[in-house]
Design a protein around this motif. Structure first.
Motif, PDB file in Angstrom:
ATOM      1  N   THR A   1      -9.562  17.673  -0.777  1.00 36.00           N
ATOM      2  CA  THR A   1      -8.748  17.269   0.367  1.00 36.00           C
ATOM      3  C   THR A   1      -8.419  18.403   1.353  1.00 36.00           C
ATOM      4  OG1 THR A   1      -7.820  15.549  -1.049  1.00 36.00           O
ATOM      5  CG2 THR A   1      -6.678  15.987   1.014  1.00 36.00           C
ATOM      6  N   PRO A   2      -7.956  19.557   0.890  1.00 33.47           N
ATOM      7  CA  PRO A   2      -7.674  20.629   1.854  1.00 33.47           C
ATOM      8  C   PRO A   2      -8.900  20.974   2.698  1.00 33.47           C
ATOM      9  CG  PRO A   2      -6.703  21.171  -0.263  1.00 33.47           C
ATOM     10  CD  PRO A   2      -7.576  19.964  -0.486  1.00 33.47           C
TER      11      PRO A   2
ATOM     12  N   LYS B   1      -0.698  17.218  -2.266  1.00 34.83           N
ATOM     13  CA  LYS B   1      -2.141  17.431  -2.236  1.00 34.83           C
ATOM     14  C   LYS B   1      -2.682  17.654  -0.826  1.00 34.83           C
ATOM     15  CE  LYS B   1      -3.352  15.173  -6.572  1.00 34.83           C
ATOM     16  NZ  LYS B   1      -3.935  13.978  -7.208  1.00 34.83           N
ATOM     17  N   VAL B   2      -2.113  16.996   0.175  1.00 44.66           N
ATOM     18  CA  VAL B   2      -2.633  17.177   1.533  1.00 44.66           C
ATOM     19  C   VAL B   2      -2.105  18.453   2.191  1.00 44.66           C
ATOM     20  CG1 VAL B   2      -3.017  14.722   1.955  1.00 44.66           C
ATOM     21  CG2 VAL B   2      -0.846  15.759   2.636  1.00 44.66           C
TER      22      VAL B   2
ATOM     23  N   VAL C   1       2.243   5.020  -0.490  1.00 44.98           N
ATOM     24  CA  VAL C   1       1.638   6.352  -0.437  1.00 44.98           C
ATOM     25  C   VAL C   1       1.755   6.957  -1.829  1.00 44.98           C
ATOM     26  CG1 VAL C   1       1.970   8.701   0.429  1.00 44.98           C
ATOM     27  CG2 VAL C   1       2.033   6.783   2.012  1.00 44.98           C
ATOM     28  N   ARG C   2       0.661   7.470  -2.334  1.00 49.17           N
ATOM     29  CA  ARG C   2       0.690   7.996  -3.698  1.00 49.17           C
ATOM     30  C   ARG C   2       1.713   9.125  -3.807  1.00 49.17           C
ATOM     31  NH1 ARG C   2      -4.651   8.986  -5.646  1.00 49.17           N
ATOM     32  NH2 ARG C   2      -3.650  10.315  -7.191  1.00 49.17           N
TER      33      ARG C   2
ATOM     34  N   ILE D   1      -9.549  18.253   5.297  1.00 50.08           N
ATOM     35  CA  ILE D   1      -8.574  18.231   6.389  1.00 50.08           C
ATOM     36  C   ILE D   1      -8.803  19.399   7.348  1.00 50.08           C
ATOM     37  CG2 ILE D   1      -6.107  18.484   6.904  1.00 50.08           C
ATOM     38  CD1 ILE D   1      -5.533  16.745   4.444  1.00 50.08           C
TER      39      ILE D   1
ATOM     40  N   GLN E   1      -3.088  14.972   7.948  1.00 51.37           N
ATOM     41  CA  GLN E   1      -2.481  14.882   6.617  1.00 51.37           C
ATOM     42  C   GLN E   1      -1.804  13.535   6.427  1.00 51.37           C
ATOM     43  OE1 GLN E   1      -0.189  18.519   7.223  1.00 51.37           O
ATOM     44  NE2 GLN E   1      -1.375  19.547   5.613  1.00 51.37           N
TER      45      GLN E   1
ATOM     46  N   LEU F   1      -2.917  10.276   3.847  1.00 53.78           N
ATOM     47  CA  LEU F   1      -2.004   9.586   2.941  1.00 53.78           C
ATOM     48  C   LEU F   1      -2.034   8.083   3.201  1.00 53.78           C
ATOM     49  CD1 LEU F   1       1.120  11.937   2.946  1.00 53.78           C
ATOM     50  CD2 LEU F   1      -0.633  11.711   1.191  1.00 53.78           C
ATOM     51  N   GLU F   2      -1.915   7.709   4.486  1.00 50.83           N
ATOM     52  CA  GLU F   2      -1.856   6.289   4.829  1.00 50.83           C
ATOM     53  C   GLU F   2      -3.117   5.534   4.432  1.00 50.83           C
ATOM     54  OE1 GLU F   2      -0.914   5.744   8.958  1.00 50.83           O
ATOM     55  OE2 GLU F   2       0.897   6.976   8.803  1.00 50.83           O
ATOM     56  N   HIS F   3      -4.269   6.209   4.594  1.00 48.79           N
ATOM     57  CA  HIS F   3      -5.530   5.550   4.281  1.00 48.79           C
ATOM     58  C   HIS F   3      -5.950   5.745   2.828  1.00 48.79           C
ATOM     59  CE1 HIS F   3      -6.913   4.264   8.354  1.00 48.79           C
ATOM     60  NE2 HIS F   3      -5.993   5.131   8.703  1.00 48.79           N
ATOM     61  N   ALA F   4      -5.085   6.357   2.046  1.00 49.27           N
ATOM     62  CA  ALA F   4      -5.404   6.626   0.627  1.00 49.27           C
ATOM     63  C   ALA F   4      -6.743   7.340   0.506  1.00 49.27           C
ATOM     64  CB  ALA F   4      -5.399   5.334  -0.178  1.00 49.27           C
TER      65      ALA F   4
ATOM     66  N   ARG G   1       0.847  -1.188   0.000  1.00 50.10           N
ATOM     67  CA  ARG G   1       0.000   0.000   0.000  1.00 50.10           C
ATOM     68  C   ARG G   1       0.883   1.238   0.000  1.00 50.10           C
ATOM     69  NH1 ARG G   1      -5.360  -0.535   3.484  1.00 50.10           N
ATOM     70  NH2 ARG G   1      -5.416   1.529   2.599  1.00 50.10           N
TER      71      ARG G   1
ATOM     72  N   LEU H   1      -7.567  10.117  -0.635  1.00 49.33           N
ATOM     73  CA  LEU H   1      -7.660  11.170  -1.646  1.00 49.33           C
ATOM     74  C   LEU H   1      -7.304  10.606  -3.004  1.00 49.33           C
ATOM     75  CD1 LEU H   1      -4.484  13.244  -2.008  1.00 49.33           C
ATOM     76  CD2 LEU H   1      -4.662  11.704  -0.065  1.00 49.33           C
ATOM     77  N   GLN H   2      -7.866  11.219  -4.009  1.00 49.06           N
ATOM     78  CA  GLN H   2      -7.444  10.903  -5.376  1.00 49.06           C
ATOM     79  C   GLN H   2      -7.065  12.209  -6.080  1.00 49.06           C
ATOM     80  OE1 GLN H   2      -9.631   7.748  -7.521  1.00 49.06           O
ATOM     81  NE2 GLN H   2     -10.595   7.305  -5.566  1.00 49.06           N
ATOM     82  N   CYS H   3      -8.050  12.912  -6.641  1.00 48.80           N
ATOM     83  CA  CYS H   3      -7.664  14.133  -7.361  1.00 48.80           C
ATOM     84  C   CYS H   3      -7.189  15.204  -6.409  1.00 48.80           C
ATOM     85  CB  CYS H   3      -8.805  14.640  -8.240  1.00 48.80           C
ATOM     86  SG  CYS H   3      -9.948  15.800  -7.454  1.00 48.80           S
ATOM     87  N   GLY H   4      -7.692  15.203  -5.184  1.00 45.47           N
ATOM     88  CA  GLY H   4      -7.152  16.102  -4.170  1.00 45.47           C
ATOM     89  C   GLY H   4      -7.774  17.482  -4.084  1.00 45.47           C
TER      90      GLY H   4
ATOM     91  N   TYR I   1      -2.976  23.175  -9.296  1.00 47.14           N
ATOM     92  CA  TYR I   1      -3.946  22.776 -10.315  1.00 47.14           C
ATOM     93  C   TYR I   1      -4.035  23.912 -11.335  1.00 47.14           C
ATOM     94  CZ  TYR I   1      -5.346  19.212  -6.950  1.00 47.14           C
ATOM     95  OH  TYR I   1      -5.356  18.150  -6.083  1.00 47.14           O
TER      96      TYR I   1
ATOM     97  N   LEU J   1       4.148  16.934   8.685  1.00 46.65           N
ATOM     98  CA  LEU J   1       2.724  16.889   8.373  1.00 46.65           C
ATOM     99  C   LEU J   1       1.891  16.781   9.641  1.00 46.65           C
ATOM    100  CD1 LEU J   1       2.526  14.422   5.323  1.00 46.65           C
ATOM    101  CD2 LEU J   1       2.513  16.923   5.282  1.00 46.65           C
TER     102      LEU J   1
END
Lengths: 153, 160
Positions: free
Chosen positions: B105-106, A30-31, A23-24, B109, B90, B94-97, A21, B99-102, A37, B86
């Motif tokens: 996300t802000p 993104k976080v 991390v992307r 959070i 945050q 990441l750990e739980h995936a 798994r 987000l995709q496009c994000g 964008y 982080l």
């Protein structure tokens, strides 16, 4: 059985990513809000545009107040885009061209643009288009075709 | 042209900008202060992508006038990570995936931080209700909820 289809004696299990798994890779950006964008970029001389959609399925544009929305800027911007795409000779539809169009469909896009304007000004400019509603092309009751009344908006 | 001069505090640092009277806080943050982490999803307070904290209170910055930030504390996604580290939320996203496009996300959070600041031990139902004002169109909510619950547990462990 061909050699290609023969199963490996010992299936490989030491993959780096498969079954893991990770991390992307774009996740941290993104976080944190750091990711850029399209809407996050600002460049010198950047112009803003909005898409105005016709509220009517069939209508004629009566006038476009171009004091706020500058068609000329849109035209040159569109030409620039076409040039960048290597298609400099493609036709560019301007707001003036659109004003001649009698058939606007629901959600027909009409471009409006203004240089060095904030989004609020663009939003105001976008409201400067007047139109008239025309009778529907088709109706649930075919007999009524052509009988509709045009509403002044 | 009469613009308003606004002095405020953003993420703990003094900030000032000139804005139009009708300008919203999101535009001021993004276009005046260059803080583009807060996103505009809908511009009508429905999606939560522009969520920020104003004096600790969760608000959609698209529905707050920029001038209202005067002499107040604004917290955005850019203020969540501290000293290059982080925030737990945050890290857990990441750990739980989660987000995709994000784009959302802000907002998620920041909204989740507002929840955990006032309730360090929320139930799953409370998390779901609290984040009901944030819309995600790709990942789905389950991973986000799990990330927030795991963050809460992690933060409680840190305090204990």
């Amino acid at each position: 059985m061909s050699a290609l289809l023969k199963p490996r004696a010992e299936p490989r299990r030491d993959f780096k990513y498969v079954g893991k798994r990770p991390v992307r890779h774009d996740g941290p950006d993104k976080v944190t809000g750091r990711a850029n964008y399209g809407a996050d970029f600002t460049l010198p001389g950047m112009i803003h545009g909005v898409v105005v959609r016709s509220p009517f399925a069939h209508a004629r544009i009566l006038s476009i107040d171009t004091r706020e929305a500058e068609g000329a800027t849109l035209h040159s911007a569109a030409q620039q885009v076409l040039a960048n795409l290597g298609r400099p000779n493609d036709p560019v539809i301007t707001v003036e061209d659109l004003a001649d169009t009698t058939k606007l469909f629901a959600n027909t896009a009409i471009p409006a643009v203004r240089t060095e304007a904030g989004r609020d000004e663009i939003a105001r400019a976008a409201q400067a288009i007047e139109g008239r509603r025309l009778p529907s092309h088709c109706s649930a009751k075919p007999k009524q075709l052509g009988k509709g009344t045009s509403d002044q908006r | 042209v009469s613009r308003l001069h606004v002095e405020t505090t953003v993420n703990g640092e003094a900030a000032e900008f000139l804005c139009e009277a009708q300008e919203n806080l999101l535009t001021a943050l993004r276009d005046r202060l260059g803080l583009t982490g807060s996103k505009e999803g809908c511009g009508t307070g429905d999606c939560g992508a522009c969520s920020v904290l104003l004096d600790g209170r969760l608000v959609p910055s698209c529905l707050v006038l920029a001038a209202e930030a005067r002499d107040r504390q604004v917290t955005t996604i850019e203020g969540m990570a501290q000293g290059g580290k982080l925030h737990v939320l945050q890290q857990k996203f990441l750990e739980h995936a989660a987000l995709q496009c994000g784009i959302c996300t802000p907002g998620f959070i920041v909204a989740a931080k507002a929840l955990l600041d006032r309730n360090p031990d929320p139930s799953e139902e409370e998390v779901r209700y609290w984040l009901a004002g944030n819309l995600c169109r790709c990942t789905g909510y389950d991973k986000i909820i799990r990330a927030v619950l795991d963050s809460a547990a992690e933060l409680r462990k840190e305090i204990a």
